[in-house]
Design an enzyme around this catalytic site. Sequence first.
Site, PDB file in Angstrom:
ATOM      1  CD  GLU A  54      -5.258 -23.635  59.058  1.00 46.34           C
ATOM      2  OE1 GLU A  54      -5.131 -22.526  58.940  1.00 46.34           O
ATOM      3  OE2 GLU A  54      -6.612 -23.763  58.897  1.00 46.34           O
ATOM      4  CB  CYS A  77      -7.197 -17.651  62.436  1.00 46.36           C
ATOM      5  SG  CYS A  77      -7.513 -19.402  63.034  1.00 46.36           S
ATOM      6  CB  CYS A  86      -5.666 -22.423  62.554  1.00 51.03           C
ATOM      7  SG  CYS A  86      -7.160 -22.652  61.997  1.00 51.03           S
ATOM      8  CB  ALA A 164     -34.298 -11.903  25.140  1.00 50.53           C
ATOM      9  CB  SER A 170     -33.792 -15.345  26.768  1.00 49.16           C
ATOM     10  OG  SER A 170     -34.313 -15.617  28.019  1.00 49.16           O
ATOM     11  NE  ARG A 186     -27.661 -20.159  38.351  1.00 48.07           N
ATOM     12  CZ  ARG A 186     -28.667 -20.571  38.286  1.00 48.07           C
ATOM     13  NH1 ARG A 186     -29.441 -21.601  38.720  1.00 48.07           N
ATOM     14  NH2 ARG A 186     -29.515 -19.899  37.343  1.00 48.07           N
ATOM     15  CB  THR A 198     -33.947 -11.276  35.488  1.00 53.52           C
ATOM     16  OG1 THR A 198     -32.961 -10.485  34.310  1.00 53.52           O
ATOM     17  CG2 THR A 198     -33.436 -12.707  35.100  1.00 53.52           C
TER      18      THR A 198
END
Length: 370
Positions: A54, A77, A86, A164, A170, A186, A198
Amino acid sequence: MRPDDAFYMDRALELGRRGLGNTWPNPAVGCVVVRDGDIVGEGWTQPGGRPHAETEALAMADDRARGATAYVTLEPCAHQGQTPPCTDTLIAAGIARVVAPFSDKDPRVSGQGFARLREAGIDVTTGVGADSAAVDHAGFFLRTELGRPLVTLKLATSLDGRIATASGDSQWITGPETRAHVHHLRACHDAVMVGAGTARADDPLLTVRGPDVPKQPVRIVVTRRLDIPRDSKLVSTLPEAPLWLCHGDDAPAEARAAWQALGAILIRVPLVGRQLDIGALMQALGTQGLTRVFCEGGGELAASLFGADVVDRLDLHMGGVIIGAEGRPALGALGLEKLSDAPRFHLLSVRHIGEDVVQSWTRQRRQSQA
């Protein structure tokens, strides 16, 4: 609701998504200010959670905000935090109408923002874009209500469900276009998580590569005894992105001291038998402020997440290759005896990316049996 409300709310939602992965522990909110049919201000929550959407949109609108409508993807808020409420900013700007999908589930807001706006004579309309906004804010709401982040599990598999070969090779089951898509995923999450296996086998960076990355996700490794290499890429890139290690009570003191000296954040998690308590781990991540976690395996960690019933979304990336029964399965053992006990998901979408097929699924809540 007015005929053009959905159009402007869609734009606000589009803006809000730009903040996904960058605003935690705050929600990723978008805002559009419209006057006489023209968009005069736009904004979204900035990295770190402030300034709020905002504030950004009203700053762009300036004097044109007086008498305008503000489309906000979550209830404004009404409490004083590190920034003023806000609601006060909207009132001071002379906004005449506020349109939002629904109330904020944060008890510090939860209807109080709408009440303050109405008390100031501002017309408030709700229910616009609610379904889409619920998807965008799911992680924030999960942390608010259940104390844990939303979990998206990504599995990159062969056509026969292997991740794999028997030797562990893999790279690469999926093509470059799909791997580029993973970087986008991600970037839309607060953290990227893998298991110790991993981390040892792949020596991954777990960062987002590409231009205009406002904030790298937290890298999380679930490693009960902190037995991952200290000369890894995760360590060499610590100045670029934080590293959190979730470990058990039985992690050696020497390993704890060494990782802390390197700059990693250690999160101790209680054990259930010889495994970390996944439910407690998720609560710990929620306490740290995370709202969205992207898990990239491996198979044992993925099985543990399913066993704890915390996988909210599943992204299945399938490459056009066959590995065979001797290959490593996408999931470890779940210990199921009855199909009725199996985790179930609703299919959201199927896409072709390069030569691969990408399926997106959402969690189907388990129902008690009669």
